[in-house]
Structures are given as structure tokens and as C-alpha cells.
Design a protein around this motif. Sequence first.
Motif, PDB file in Angstrom:
ATOM      1  N   THR A  14      -5.523  33.835 -32.597  1.00 32.54           N
ATOM      2  CA  THR A  14      -6.008  32.523 -33.027  1.00 32.54           C
ATOM      3  C   THR A  14      -7.035  32.730 -34.136  1.00 32.54           C
ATOM      4  O   THR A  14      -8.022  33.442 -33.951  1.00 32.54           O
ATOM      5  N   VAL A  15      -6.782  32.127 -35.282  1.00 32.14           N
ATOM      6  CA  VAL A  15      -7.703  32.179 -36.417  1.00 32.14           C
ATOM      7  C   VAL A  15      -8.670  31.011 -36.305  1.00 32.14           C
ATOM      8  O   VAL A  15      -8.245  29.855 -36.168  1.00 32.14           O
ATOM      9  N   VAL A  16      -9.973  31.297 -36.334  1.00 33.62           N
ATOM     10  CA  VAL A  16     -10.991  30.242 -36.286  1.00 33.62           C
ATOM     11  C   VAL A  16     -11.736  30.261 -37.615  1.00 33.62           C
ATOM     12  O   VAL A  16     -12.504  31.188 -37.894  1.00 33.62           O
ATOM     13  N   TYR A  17     -11.470  29.250 -38.437  1.00 30.70           N
ATOM     14  CA  TYR A  17     -12.042  29.212 -39.791  1.00 30.70           C
ATOM     15  C   TYR A  17     -12.172  27.756 -40.216  1.00 30.70           C
ATOM     16  O   TYR A  17     -11.210  26.993 -40.127  1.00 30.70           O
ATOM     17  N   PHE A  36       2.602  39.459 -34.883  1.00 32.54           N
ATOM     18  CA  PHE A  36       1.579  38.523 -34.458  1.00 32.54           C
ATOM     19  C   PHE A  36       2.147  37.124 -34.235  1.00 32.54           C
ATOM     20  O   PHE A  36       2.920  36.615 -35.054  1.00 32.54           O
ATOM     21  N   ASP A  37       1.763  36.518 -33.130  1.00 36.36           N
ATOM     22  CA  ASP A  37       2.053  35.116 -32.851  1.00 36.36           C
ATOM     23  C   ASP A  37       0.763  34.363 -33.157  1.00 36.36           C
ATOM     24  O   ASP A  37      -0.221  34.480 -32.421  1.00 36.36           O
ATOM     25  N   VAL A  38       0.735  33.596 -34.252  1.00 37.50           N
ATOM     26  CA  VAL A  38      -0.520  33.093 -34.813  1.00 37.50           C
ATOM     27  C   VAL A  38      -0.684  31.586 -34.631  1.00 37.50           C
ATOM     28  O   VAL A  38       0.241  30.810 -34.859  1.00 37.50           O
ATOM     29  N   SER A  39      -1.896  31.198 -34.206  1.00 37.28           N
ATOM     30  CA  SER A  39      -2.298  29.790 -34.185  1.00 37.28           C
ATOM     31  C   SER A  39      -3.662  29.714 -34.855  1.00 37.28           C
ATOM     32  O   SER A  39      -4.219  30.736 -35.268  1.00 37.28           O
ATOM     33  N   SER A  40      -4.219  28.497 -34.981  1.00 39.33           N
ATOM     34  CA  SER A  40      -5.511  28.398 -35.662  1.00 39.33           C
ATOM     35  C   SER A  40      -6.302  27.202 -35.158  1.00 39.33           C
ATOM     36  O   SER A  40      -5.768  26.300 -34.503  1.00 39.33           O
ATOM     37  N   TYR A  58      -9.161  36.712 -31.221  1.00 43.99           N
ATOM     38  CA  TYR A  58      -9.646  35.672 -32.133  1.00 43.99           C
ATOM     39  C   TYR A  58     -10.061  36.351 -33.429  1.00 43.99           C
ATOM     40  O   TYR A  58     -10.797  37.341 -33.414  1.00 43.99           O
ATOM     41  N   VAL A  59      -9.621  35.804 -34.565  1.00 47.46           N
ATOM     42  CA  VAL A  59     -10.100  36.234 -35.871  1.00 47.46           C
ATOM     43  C   VAL A  59     -11.010  35.122 -36.375  1.00 47.46           C
ATOM     44  O   VAL A  59     -10.560  33.991 -36.596  1.00 47.46           O
ATOM     45  N   VAL A  60     -12.294  35.431 -36.537  1.00 48.95           N
ATOM     46  CA  VAL A  60     -13.296  34.391 -36.739  1.00 48.95           C
ATOM     47  C   VAL A  60     -14.137  34.642 -37.986  1.00 48.95           C
ATOM     48  O   VAL A  60     -14.524  35.789 -38.264  1.00 48.95           O
ATOM     49  N   ASP A  61     -14.420  33.573 -38.709  1.00 46.55           N
ATOM     50  CA  ASP A  61     -15.393  33.619 -39.806  1.00 46.55           C
ATOM     51  C   ASP A  61     -16.772  33.808 -39.186  1.00 46.55           C
ATOM     52  O   ASP A  61     -17.309  32.905 -38.545  1.00 46.55           O
TER      53      ASP A  61
END
Length: 204
Positions: A14-17, A36-40, A58-61
Amino acid sequence: MAGIPKGWEMIRVTVVYEAGLLRAALEELLRCGGDFDVSSASHWPQRPIPGASVPDVYVVDAECLEPARAADRTATGRGALVALVPAQRPGVLRRAHQAGALGFVDKDGSKSRLLTAVRRAAKGDRFVDEALAAGFLAAAEMPLTQRELSVLALAAKGEPIADVAASLHLSEGTVRNYMASVIRKVGARNRVDAIRIAQGAGWT
């Protein structure tokens, strides 16, 4: 999922940006990684959504990261954390570390570093972008105490000494002493300069 070997398990990310265009670009970059199975989301999740799958990573800014909330989620096994960090802001790097991040990736770094960080974090391994090494040293040397940071953060919002004192349950004299200490420690000329220096480093 063409191209994924049989039996290969997809990593849920999950991308949090906050910035929509950058969030979409990160989603596309990760999807091109192949596994990768990606959501945001535009903000850090307040609570688990019933029925929703929990991401592995989680990929986070890191500049928008809330350390206490992030640490609470990752400590309960709800996804490892990979923080995207600007190399010249050691205070932001420090907050990402306090949040329990496993991966630290320079915002100006390469795609391969991000993909490596996510894959390692999914396995519970740490990844530190080599470009952030100096930032870690600077973060470790951050000169201000937590109370001084609290005083400075309120002052940065334009609050007068009396309001800062009331918010922190301190006397006005004590707040002035903290502010004088901050100015001395960061080598600033005055309060405004101290705020500029602290914000530039990402401490507030």
C-alpha cells in the motif's frame, strides 16, 4: 499476473502519499516490478477496513509520517514500513526511524533501490539506502530535546509565548529559557532563524 513464476507469492503493498500524481507514479513503478499487488491511500490509515486485506508493506512519504500511529500499526503486525526520505532532512529520517521503518529509501534514489527495500521489508529484513548514511549520522546528532522540539513546533505555528506556555503547562519564563537554548544549540540568530533551521532539517 503474467510473468510471475508458478507458486510465487505476490507482495501486497500500500502506497501512502498525499500528492496524487506522485502516488500514482509510485503505484505504476511498483506494479512494473512484477511481483507486487499494489493499492494506495492519500493518508495513513486510521484503522483496518473490515474485509480488506492487510498489506505486507507500506511505502510511505516520510515527510507526512505520523510516527506514533505508524509504530502502532507495524508493532501489531499490520505491515512493514518502507519510508521515502529526502537525503538532506535528517529530522524526517529520525521520525521514520522512530516509526519503526524497516526500509529507508532516498526520494531521489533509483527504482531498483525501492523495489529491493520493499522485498526485504516484506521478509522482515532491513534496507538502508546508501545515500542516506550521512543523514543517519546527522539524525543521531540532533541537538534538541523533546521538550525543546515541542516549544519550537508551537512557536513555528506563530503562537505567542503565553499560548505556548499554556499549551505545555509551563511558565512563560521556562518557555523563554527553552527557546534561548534552542537558538544557542542550532546556532541561530533569533527565534525566526531557529525555526527556519529546524524546519529545513525536518525536525519540526
